[in-house]
Design an enzyme around this catalytic site. Structure first.
Site, PDB file in Angstrom:
ATOM      1  N   ASP A 188      21.176  90.995  66.776  1.00  0.00           N
ATOM      2  CA  ASP A 188      21.230  91.318  65.370  1.00  0.00           C
ATOM      3  C   ASP A 188      19.783  91.328  64.878  1.00  0.00           C
ATOM      4  O   ASP A 188      18.894  90.792  65.537  1.00  0.00           O
ATOM      5  CB  ASP A 188      22.049  90.223  64.686  1.00  0.00           C
ATOM      6  CG  ASP A 188      22.093  90.423  63.198  1.00  0.00           C
ATOM      7  OD1 ASP A 188      22.217  91.567  62.776  1.00  0.00           O
ATOM      8  OD2 ASP A 188      21.998  89.417  62.481  1.00  0.00           O
TER       9      ASP A 188
ATOM     10  N   GLY B  15      23.124  96.212  60.670  1.00  0.00           N
ATOM     11  CA  GLY B  15      23.783  96.916  59.583  1.00  0.00           C
ATOM     12  C   GLY B  15      22.766  97.501  58.625  1.00  0.00           C
ATOM     13  O   GLY B  15      23.096  98.284  57.743  1.00  0.00           O
TER      14      GLY B  15
END
Lengths: 350, 1131
Positions: free
Chosen positions: B362, B634
């Site tokens: 991430d 994201g």
């Protein structure tokens, strides 16, 4: 890092730090010896082992060669007797046979007499367990619980003493040795005790306690193949009778293989035989009771001396010599390869 | 600051909330024994032993005493049972130690994480606005705003009204779409539409909002977050799977051996046993040789069962547990700042840490700290901000300064104090041109609510240098400029969007000047500059390059003085456009373009998106270990790429960085193919080896072999394209292309897509994957990957809770993999190799003996030895090795990451290695049988008594075996700690002690039936030729191994052998300094404009909906850098 404020203590109470202990064990920093395979250790292990093995091998071969051994197969020589024994109805007929042999040189030192059996599977699992150690310890044990079957009791319920297949199949030839000196025949004196392990004789086997032996075995019967009951195994020597009979004890120590030899007698070193067996003609006189032909078994009688490494079997000696040679050769090969590689390396470095 | 609790109020009673907690403990006190036993017997090994036990109870078959099976079985069951109980206890303890999942939470003010999906009813902010951060959900760090329906907003905080609230919500079934929600609220007969703007999802954090009330819509597993987090699957390591295969192979092998022996027995009974019945009648019920053979098959199953070692599984568990503890205990993975040690939450995956090939990381919170820092700036051609640490600038002259802000260039303060006009204008711009909301609850205590942390950092910088943005109304902005409160009239906000990549404000100063202030991406803004700025442009460009080289995010700032008449005309047209019914957007952007031109360049700002400590170094090290790193975030493309450059994932040495952003399936396919064509032109030919191999691999599980590209490439793929690429036919194309690249960055991906990407690699690549993340949006990939790592010590616990390992800093990953993983893997492999070897050597001796004992299932060893061999005599030395062994210490394995590669290629334990172990075991068993056999054959003891009795042979063989395997473990142990010494020598001594005890007179007289070997030890071990045979067996078993190992390292050194050799040589020199290099980056300019990909707050501000009554302090705050008064007040 330092200018950052550290985590504020929450809820007012100082929590113990969760920082792990700084112990050598927890940090995997235990001091340790870190051996590595270097050329020095490898070569020294090969050469040292090689040298040691060669040395031991030569010693073993020399000492095994110094053993005098005479082995006579009498299963064929006594063919009449063996034919007689094939029919079990002749169990009470006696059969003797004699075997002559000559010693060109005398056998000096302690001489041991063995009987050897071939193709007799004493190591078969069901055979090995077919005994009752408790019974042999002289205890009033329930042999039904042991693995003695089918040699446990007779049909009428009389228990066998000793029970089991091992005891039942006990080797029961008698072998005597005669020295033929100038047409006179002298029986070579043989010792029949002191042939078994001390622990077996004194710990593992005991007669049931009673005022005499026959009463101790009252209520039991001999195993079916036996010619006489257990308390008559040696009528001359009370301390070699019953379960603690040496021949019996030795037989009960089952062999690891189907070919084996058991110590039968030792030559008693008295009179002419004080130095061993002198040169001359000898005769084995064998009372042939033990049938082996049915299962293609063979019987031997063996006379042998012993040395520190045991008998005449050269196996260990040869194995040591071969191993020693191989290790030394391998050491040389490794050295050669190492030198070659190192040359190549330095060559490339140039 | 007053802190009011949050109430999330649940209409549908507590039933829903009841489901929000998860039952974690499996057993209670009473159910433990039956349940655990039942579970344990489901394991194949235990079931097998139960089966053996049953076999042993059949008298015709039983070839071993019952205790040989029962003792190990009970011990194994006990050990696993205790471990299960502890696990269960620890698990439930972990859960109770978490912050309670409760509905109201009083501890943390102004940042509360939401625990269920809520419909926002009302909040403390005007118009029921609620600010949330969704970093946990999607990795975006900017603030988002949610607004309640007006009808529910009226409820306010009136508990009476709230409890009487009576309405009906109809909504869609629980699903995993994070950005969509449709439903209706029926209230007093009227219907209101509900959409995502009114929802607070589980996992988001409420910021800067005093209180809010919500209605629970979805709870527990129904929440969107949980729906997104994927299934929890029981993870097993590849070694586990291999072990199961091997156990099956061994079963087959066992069957084969038993079959051979059974046939042998049939023949033997027919040929010899039948005649030998004189002395040994066949057992009761046995009437033919073949039946005897059949029984003997099962008897041999019992005897040879030790080739399938029951203690294997237990020992493996113990080793893994031990190695997990080392992770918990490692001080070098302990983060003192928030007191977080590393934690191995799953104790069954350790060795897989040594085999990682792909890391999925991430970005936000994992690679970056999620802190933006105003680091440098260029004002009017002058660059400020220094590299390295100097003395912090003292901002004490400024009462309103943010104490957390640090700057190290004193020249800038001097320039401000000297009233340098461009500098003042620069900071004025920063204090005016933004959409930040200020909050001042106590005088001087300003809190900014920024939509993006970048903006917050810029406004904070201006604040510290003396341009304090203090308050705003829809029409005004109040700025305290060098102690002087000025109120600017806010005339227009030309808001940010993704195409414009800039924002502007038009303000009228108190003096009456009309000015447009603009900030934006350099590429965009440079086009709009006035030609008079050309020389300044050049200088600034140079500075921008410099900033970009340090991977700072840059913005260019410019201004323009406006003509009053022109502006009036423009604002009129603006008003028209904004009320137009058709083409409003286009008209507005046209107007914006018109006014934002001929700008005057002011300078540039550089903001550091602070990476976590040591991230670039860690990534470099991991790359050297041949680990491929994929960043799945994201966040949007620019930010992701920027971080990619700043943490050295991407760099300019790469041949190319492909960007896949196609909007249709065909575009994506083309882009992927073009990329592959460039990387490896041959890969489209049928003759390409990978294609051939790929065709060969079975239909069911297609494995794509590793392909080498002709250079170093990077790949960036956006979420939209990824959605197409993850569809059936493009899947393969994606994997092939992506796996050829050194680095892959996926941006704007949903949590589920993250999992799909991991799943994809797992499916087509025979590689071990690791996912690391910190937020709830990473849960799915953490669960999907072979190994999930959570970054702990931060607010969210979702990632940590579903992870297998957790620690506080990304940089600990290298230690986890290169040190702990590598050790665990090597230890496990060594353990398995040795374990299989020792059991083969042990068991196969029985096999050879079968040929000499009439295939009668006679054991070679004493039954007690069989019982104790695996449990007592050989268990501790091998455990000691598997818990302490180190081939090289941690420093070296970090210094030479190449040492990690054999693990990835699974070189230390695979089927080939197993076969080798088996062959070695067979060889040893041959030696162990035939040397004692030869030494005893037709010979006698040195006192003339017979030597070849069964018990002596058994003792000799078992002593040989035990010494051989002990020497072998000594040979395998490369790190002899005290414990190893103790275990190895101890086990040997224990063997002799136990043997002499069991063979003693006393034991025989007490337990006659159990210890029939009385006297054997004394009588046999006193014989010289017995010891000579033992020595020969050891030599023959071990010396070839020594020679073979040495020659293998000499003649065919593996790469890691070479490294080890290098280390050995390096060890002679003094130890190297710990590696701390500064990574050099090449400088190509990349501009990052770190705003949200959404519209800004501009419209909201202009409408005034989010304004609260004027801050009471806004007009009173005055200070002056030269005023003595404030200096005293500050003290």
């Amino acid at each position: 890092m330092k200018n950052k404020t550290s985590f504020p203590p929450q809820e007012g109470e100082a929590r113990p730090s969760r920082c792990p202990d700084n112990s050598a064990f927890k940090q995997q920093k235990l001091p340790a010896w870190k051996p590595q395979l270097t050329i020095a250790t490898v070569l020294s292990s090969f050469f040292l082992t090689g040298a040691f093995c060669l040395l031991v091998g030569v010693c073993l071969i020399l000492s095994a060669n110094s053993v005098r051994e005479i082995q006579i197969d009498y299963s064929d020589k006594c063919s009449e007797c063996s034919k007689l024994r094939e029919n079990s109805s002749n169990w009470n007929k006696e059969c003797h046979c004699s075997i002559n042999f000559a010693l060109k040189e005398g056998i000096l030192g302690d001489v041991f007499m063995y009987y050897g059996l071939q193709n007799f599977y004493q190591n078969h699992r069901r055979y090995v367990i077919s005994r009752s150690d408790a019974q042999l310890l002289g205890r009033n044990a329930n042999i039904q619980k042991s693995y003695c079957a089918p040699f446990t009791t007779y049909r009428n319920g009389t228990p066998m003493a000793p029970c089991g297949a091992i005891a039942n199949s006990m080797f029961n030839d008698t072998i005597d040795l005669f020295y033929n000196l100038n047409s006179s025949v002298i029986q070579v004196p043989l010792l029949k005790t002191g042939n078994s392990w001390w622990t077996d004789k004194n710990v593992k086997f005991r007669n049931p306690e009673s005022y005499n032996l026959s009463s101790a075995f009252a209520g039991t019967a001999r195993p079916p193949y036996w010619q006489k009951p257990v308390y008559l195994l040696d009528e001359e020597d009370e301390r070699n009778n019953g379960y603690i009979n040496d021949d019996f004890i030795i037989w009960m120590r089952v062999s690891a293989f189907a070919t084996f030899r058991n110590l039968y007698r030792r030559v008693k070193r008295i009179r002419q035989f004080a130095d061993g067996l002198p040169a001359g003609n000898y005769t084995f006189r064998i009372s042939y009771n033990f049938p082996v032909t049915k299962f293609k078994g063979r019987k031997h009688v063996i006379l042998s001396t012993v040395v520190w490494s045991g008998g005449s079997n050269p196996f260990l000696g040869i194995a040591y010599v071969v191993t020693g040679t191989a290790a030394t050769l391998a050491g040389f090969v490794i050295t050669a390869i190492h030198l070659k590689l190192r040359k190549k390396k330095t060559y490339f470095q140039k | 600051v007053g802190c009011r609790p949050f109430y999330f109020w649940c209409l549908s009673s507590l039933l829903l909330l009841g489901n929000n907690s998860i039952k974690t403990s499996k057993y209670n006190f009473f159910t433990f024994l039956p349940l655990n036993l039942f579970e344990q017997f489901q394991r194949i090994a235990n079931a097998y032993f139960l089966f053996l036990l049953i076999l042993q109870l059949i008298p015709q078959i039983s070839s071993l005493a019952w205790f040989t099976t029962v003792v190990p079985l009970v011990l194994v069951l006990a050990v696993s049972g205790v471990k299960d109980a502890i696990d269960d206890f620890v698990r439930s303890w972990h859960c109770s130690a978490l912050p309670s999942d409760g509905v109201n939470s009083r501890q943390v003010c102004l940042s509360v994480s939401v625990q269920a999906d809520l419909l926002l009813l009302s909040s403390s902010e005007p118009h029921s606005l609620t600010y949330i951060e969704t970093a946990e959900l999607d990795g975006e760090t900017n603030l988002k705003v949610k607004q309640a329906l007006t009808v529910t907003a009226e409820l306010g905080e009136d508990l009476q009204k709230l409890t009487e609230f009576n309405g009906e919500v109809k909504c869609e079934a629980p699903n995993n779409k994070l950005d969509k929600f449709t439903g209706t609220l029926t209230l007093r007969g009227e219907k209101y539409a509900l959409d995502n703007e009114k929802m607070l999802l589980r996992g988001c954090t409420i910021r800067n909002t005093e209180w809010c009330f919500g209605l629970v819509i979805y709870a527990g597993p129904d929440t969107k977050l949980m729906q997104n987090s994927g299934k929890t699957t029981f993870k097993r390591t590849s070694i586990d799977r291999l072990m199961n295969v091997l156990v099956m192979v061994i079963f087959a092998f066992l069957g084969l051996m038993c079959l051979i022996l059974a046939i042998g027995n049939g023949i033997w009974e027919f040929d010899k046993g039948y005649y030998f019945q004189v002395y040994l009648p066949w057992a009761e019920g046995v009437n033919s040789a073949s039946y005897s053979g059949f029984l003997m098959f099962w008897s041999y199953v019992i005897i040879l069962n030790t080739v399938v070692p029951i203690s294997l599984y237990v020992s493996v568990e113990i080793i893994r547990l031990g190695n997990s503890f080392y992770i918990d205990w490692d001080r070098k993975m302990y983060y003192p700042l928030n007191d977080t040690p590393a934690q191995a939450r799953t104790t069954t995956l350790n060795e897989e840490l040594g085999q990682i090939k792909y890391i999925f990381s991430d970005k936000t919170g994992t690679l970056t700290q999620n802190i933006m820092c105003f680091n440098k700036c260029s004002i009017n051609g002058k660059s400020y901000g220094m590299v390295g640490v100097g003395i912090k600038v003292d901002f004490s002259y400024n009462q309103l300064a943010d104490p957390k802000f640090a700057f190290y260039d004193h020249r800038l303060v001097e320039a401000v104090k000297l009233n340098d006009v461009p500098t003042h204008r620069f900071f004025r711009l920063l204090s005016l041109c933004h959409t930040v909301m200020p909050e001042e609850k106590k005088e001087g205590n300003l809190v900014y609510q920024a939509q993006s942390p970048d903006e917050g950092a810029l406004v904070t910088a201006a604040r510290n240098f003396g341009f304090v943005f203090r308050a705003r109304t829809p029409e005004t902005i109040t700025v305290v400029e060098m102690g002087e409160t000025k109120v600017y009239e806010l005339l227009s906000i030309l808001d940010f969007n993704n195409v414009r990549k800039r924002m502007s404000v038009i303000v009228r100063s108190p003096e009456g000047d009309l000015t447009l202030y603009c900030k934006g991406a350099d590429t965009i803004l440079y086009e709009l500059l006035h030609s008079s700025c050309d020389s300044l442009k050049e200088e600034t460009t140079e500075h921008l390059n410099e900033f970009a080289g340090e991977a700072l995010r840059t913005l260019v700032v410019a201004y323009k003085n406006l003509d009053e008449d022109y502006f009036q005309d423009w604002i009129r047209r603006h008003h028209e456009a904004s009320t137009a019914l058709e083409g409003r957007e286009d008209k507005l952007s046209e107007l914006y373009e018109e006014i934002e031109k001929d700008l005057m360049l002011l300078g540039a700002t550089a903001i550091e998106d602070k990476l976590q400590d040591g991230v670039p170094q860690t990534i470099e090290t991991l790359a050297k270990a041949n680990i491929k790193i994929w960043v799945l975030t994201g966040d949007k493309q620019e930010t992701a790429m920027n971080i990619g450059y700043s943490c050295n994932l991407l760099n300019d040495d790469m041949e190319d960085v492909f960007i896949i952003e196609g909007r249709t399936s065909d575009d994506v396919l083309n882009e992927l193919r073009n990329a592959r064509k460039k990387m490896k032109p041959d890969s489209f030919l049928d003759s390409d080896e990978s294609n051939i191999q790929f065709e060969k691999s079975s239909k069911k599980t297609k494995i794509i072999p590793d392909e080498e590209a002709n250079g170093v490439y990077g790949l960036v793929i956006t979420g939209h394209s990824l959605a197409y690429a993850l569809e059936g036919n493009l899947e393969l194309e994606l994997v092939r292309t992506a796996c050829m690249c050194k680095v892959v960055i996926c941006c704007r991906v949903t949590p589920l897509q993250k999992a799909q990407v991991v799943e994809l690699v797992k499916k087509y690549k025979k590689a071990v994957t690791l996912a690391i993340g910190d937020g709830a949006n990473d849960v799915s990939m953490i669960k999907t990957a072979h190994i999930g790592v959570g970054i702990s010590g931060q607010e969210g616990m979702q990632a940590v809770l579903s992870s297998d390992f957790s620690f506080a800093q990304f940089r600990y990953l290298q230690r986890l993999l290169l040190v702990h993983g590598r050790w665990s893997y090597i230890r496990m492999c060594k353990f398995l190799k040795y374990f299989f070897y020792k059991n083969f050597a042990f068991t196969l001796v029985h096999f050879w003996y079968g040929f000499f004992s009439g295939f009668s299932a006679q054991t070679v060893y004493d039954e007690w030895f069989i019982t104790l061999y695996n449990l007592v005599y050989t268990s501790l030395p091998v455990l000691g090795m598997s818990l302490f062994d180190q081939d090289v210490d941690d420093r070296w394995s970090m210094l030479f990451p190449q040492l990690y590669v054999p693990g990835q290629q699974n070189l230390y334990f695979n089927k080939m290695v197993f076969v080798k172990c088996m062959l070695q075991g067979i060889y040893s068993s041959l030696i162990l049988f035939f040397i004692p056999y030869g030494a005893m054959y037709n010979t006698m003891r040195s006192d003339g008594k017979a030597i070849a009795d069964y018990q002596s042979f058994a003792l000799m063989a078992q002593t040989c075996l035990l010494i051989v395997v002990s020497v072998q473990i000594g040979l395998d142990t490369s790190y002899w700690t005290v414990v190893n010494q103790f275990f190895i020598w101890g086990s040997l001594s224990v063997y002799f002690a136990i043997t002499f005890t069991m063979y003693s007179d006393g034991m025989y007289l007490i337990f006659t039936a159990s210890f029939p070997f009385v006297g054997t030890a004394r009588n046999t071990l006193s014989q010289p030729n017995v010891w000579l045979a033992i020595f020969l067996s050891i030599t023959l078993c071990v010396l070839p191994v020594v020679g073979f190992r040495f020659m293998k390292a000499q003649l065919k050194p593996t790469p890691s052998d070479k490294v080890l050799l290098k280390i050995k040589e390096a060890k002679k020199r003094p130890p190297p300094p710990s590696p701390k290099r500064r990574l050099r980056r090449t400088s190509t300019r990349r501009s990052g404009y770190a705003f949200s990909h959404q519209h800004g707050f501009g419209a909201l501000i202009m409408s005034g909906r989010n304004m609260r009554p004027k801050s009471p302090f806004a007009t009173t705050g005055t200070f002056s850098p030269n005023s003595e008064k404030y200096k005293h007040k500050g003290l």
